[in-house]
Design an enzyme around this catalytic site. Sequence first.
Site, PDB file in Angstrom:
ATOM      1  N   GLU A  36       0.869  -1.171   0.000  1.00 14.55           N
ATOM      2  CA  GLU A  36       0.000   0.000   0.000  1.00 14.55           C
ATOM      3  C   GLU A  36       0.909   1.226   0.000  1.00 14.55           C
ATOM      4  OE1 GLU A  36      -2.756   0.219   3.263  1.00 14.55           O
ATOM      5  OE2 GLU A  36      -3.491   2.175   2.596  1.00 14.55           O
ATOM      6  N   ARG A 264       4.954 -12.741   9.725  1.00 15.87           N
ATOM      7  CA  ARG A 264       5.695 -11.529   9.376  1.00 15.87           C
ATOM      8  C   ARG A 264       6.984 -11.435  10.179  1.00 15.87           C
ATOM      9  NH1 ARG A 264       3.521  -6.290   9.738  1.00 15.87           N
ATOM     10  NH2 ARG A 264       1.771  -7.063   8.569  1.00 15.87           N
ATOM     11  N   LYS A 274       4.579   0.551   9.499  1.00 14.58           N
ATOM     12  CA  LYS A 274       4.637   1.868   8.841  1.00 14.58           C
ATOM     13  C   LYS A 274       4.031   2.957   9.710  1.00 14.58           C
ATOM     14  CE  LYS A 274       3.073   0.190   4.911  1.00 14.58           C
ATOM     15  NZ  LYS A 274       2.402   0.073   3.629  1.00 14.58           N
TER      16      LYS A 274
HETATM   17  P1  ATP Z   1       2.636  -2.252   8.040  1.00 10.84           P
HETATM   18  O1  ATP Z   1       2.068  -3.104   9.116  1.00 10.84           O
HETATM   19  O2  ATP Z   1       4.069  -1.949   8.215  1.00 10.84           O
HETATM   20  O3  ATP Z   1       1.832  -1.035   7.734  1.00 10.84           O
HETATM   21  P2  ATP Z   1       1.396  -3.535   5.862  1.00 10.84           P
HETATM   22  O4  ATP Z   1       1.180  -4.998   5.910  1.00 10.84           O
HETATM   23  O5  ATP Z   1       0.230  -2.661   6.089  1.00 10.84           O
HETATM   24  O6  ATP Z   1       2.606  -3.184   6.783  1.00 10.84           O
HETATM   25  P3  ATP Z   1       1.594  -3.357   3.056  1.00 10.84           P
HETATM   26  O7  ATP Z   1       2.142  -2.255   2.247  1.00 10.84           O
HETATM   27  O8  ATP Z   1       0.145  -3.613   3.007  1.00 10.84           O
HETATM   28  O9  ATP Z   1       2.067  -3.092   4.533  1.00 10.84           O
HETATM   29  O10 ATP Z   1       2.389  -4.699   2.794  1.00 10.84           O
HETATM   30  C1  ATP Z   1       2.770  -5.197   1.541  1.00 10.84           C
HETATM   31  C2  ATP Z   1       3.154  -6.643   1.686  1.00 10.84           C
HETATM   32  O11 ATP Z   1       4.235  -6.783   2.598  1.00 10.84           O
HETATM   33  C3  ATP Z   1       2.003  -7.460   2.243  1.00 10.84           C
HETATM   34  O12 ATP Z   1       1.917  -8.656   1.497  1.00 10.84           O
HETATM   35  C4  ATP Z   1       2.394  -7.732   3.657  1.00 10.84           C
HETATM   36  O13 ATP Z   1       1.866  -8.943   4.088  1.00 10.84           O
HETATM   37  C5  ATP Z   1       3.926  -7.729   3.583  1.00 10.84           C
HETATM   38  N1  ATP Z   1       4.506  -7.329   4.855  1.00 10.84           N
HETATM   39  C6  ATP Z   1       4.255  -6.207   5.558  1.00 10.84           C
HETATM   40  N2  ATP Z   1       4.924  -6.186   6.721  1.00 10.84           N
HETATM   41  C7  ATP Z   1       5.635  -7.350   6.763  1.00 10.84           C
HETATM   42  C8  ATP Z   1       6.524  -7.939   7.708  1.00 10.84           C
HETATM   43  N3  ATP Z   1       6.836  -7.326   8.854  1.00 10.84           N
HETATM   44  N4  ATP Z   1       7.072  -9.128   7.406  1.00 10.84           N
HETATM   45  C9  ATP Z   1       6.787  -9.741   6.245  1.00 10.84           C
HETATM   46  N5  ATP Z   1       5.960  -9.254   5.314  1.00 10.84           N
HETATM   47  C10 ATP Z   1       5.380  -8.071   5.559  1.00 10.84           C
HETATM   48 MG    MG Z   2      -1.543  -3.037   4.726  1.00 12.13          MG
END
Ligand code: ATP
Ligand code: MG
Length: 556
Positions: A36, A264, A274
């Site tokens: 995102e 994760r 984030k």
């Molecule tokens: P955050 O919790 O940091 O906001 P998010 O999951 O909302 O992360 P996205 O931009 O939606 O962030 O994530 C893009 C991809 O990265 C998704 O497939 C998500 O599952 C993966 N991802 C995000 N954080 C992690 C993590 N800590 N470890 C492994 N994969 C991750």
């Molecule tokens: Mg997300």
Amino acid sequence: MTVSTEKPPSDFIRDIVAEDVRAGKYKQIRIRFPPEPNGYLHIGHAKSICLNFGIAREFGGICNVRMDDTNPTKEEAEYVESIMTDVCWLIDGWGDNHVGGAPFYASDYFERFYEYAVQLIRKGKAYVCDMTPEETDAYRRLGKASGFRDRSAEENLDLFARMKAGGFADGARTLRAKIDVNAANVWLRDPVLYRIRHASHHRTGDKWCIYPMYDWAHTLSDYIEGITHSICTLEFEVHRPLYDWILDALELPEPHPHQYEFARLNLTYSVISKRKLIQLVNEKLVNGWDDPRMVTISGLRRRGVTPSALRAFAYNIGITKYPSMTDMALLEHTMRDEFNRTATRRLVVLRPIKLVLTNYPGEKIEELDAINNPEDPNAGTRKISFGRELYIERDDFMETPPPKYFRLRPGGEVRLKYAYIIKCDEVVKDEAGNVVELSCRVDLDSKSGGPTAGRKVKGTIHWVSATHAIDAEVRLYDRLFTVPEPDASGDFKSFINPNSLEVVKAKCEPALAEARPEERYQFERLGYFALDRDSTPEKQVWNRTVTLRDTWAKVK
Ligand code: ATP
Ligand code: MG
């Protein structure tokens, strides 16, 4: 532990993909990485990128980067750009045949998402609901049906068209899937598929005032792009029945994508989400997203971490189904492991103190041989200039040292790396009593005039020639937080390490004038360093990527 970046690991997701390939289930494996664009990518995303692109690479597939840009209010073009820079940097060297070229955007499918929603309404599987978001949540918690659940398809189609046309205020109505208000899985209790948001989108502008929710947009994006394996983190496991329901309810032709979940990355001494990283940036607790103390990909890059080290880390931690905490020491170990093999050695004094060799002729300069990389015989040697005036590290001298201190002390001896044994005769102090200079003598053989052969002393210290040294700024970074789990007990911001950045004016061996940003250096006895982007030919700025040893291990 030895690490190989390019030897793929094996894990349960790769096993599934391998089996699908063996069974000929798909023409080609197609994976996606769906960030995102509401912030910069972090090391958790690096884990996900290495998994997704790694699988595409290993199984002759393709991996798309897809911007999951369905939330108009939090997303910005700046983030899209940074995401692409970071992804391309991380997978650089893996070849690009597995990359789906330019990024895909969920927002490019808004029209198709809308058409699919109309189909769902026609099938009697979605309805427009007039409850407020709070009422909807409350009803879903209680497993209660909305009073609007049994509207006719005609009425729903009309209302949904008017929602799209801007006829209603934000929050006035939603489109909801008609599944099962009592389902054990809360995600199946008539989830919201569309909401009204009169907000400008970074790509579609004001064209839309209804925006799809995550599950609707994500499932259909996967289908539209022909994704075979949709890999995400564990928190989406509970969404999977909804993912499958959407594909089935629309009766979309096979093959359908399948969702798989993994744990994760969590990393000690850091915050990864984030939402928290953005607070550090906005509240100026760090110097932007690419501050080298941040675990963003851009921060790690600026600090000097290489794509290969980050990939090795991602491969080392592996892919499992169980939530866990990875030790920051493992990331640091991975860097040391690579840099020990690859980094060029140089002599640098971070906190200089002058040392004068009183029995060494003032005009004499010797060119001594120094080894560029003891781990790599092909790296050869270089000449370093030795003269009467040198700098040594302030820490390498103590007036009244503790027991087992093998560096320099008054009356004591030490070896200068690649050079002579010296003895400290006199300590020169300023009026305030600070040591400003050391008078020493080189231990010369009385017959030959050269260094005394065969003598051993316990300590060896590094040095640079005062007349030849070049000045540089060196930024010494340390972990950003003082506790292993800053998230665990209240406000993570109260655990920021006040000593996470120290800036020193160093004296460097002149060969470093030729250094290039892509090169990594070991400053002997100190750590691994890379040029910062603030560096200029007039004034070098170095970042300490990692120390030579784990200085935190003994603190714990
Ligand atoms: P955050 O919790 O940091 O906001 P998010 O999951 O909302 O992360 P996205 O931009 O939606 O962030 O994530 C893009 C991809 O990265 C998704 O497939 C998500 O599952 C993966 N991802 C995000 N954080 C992690 C993590 N800590 N470890 C492994 N994969 C991750
Ligand atoms: Mg997300």
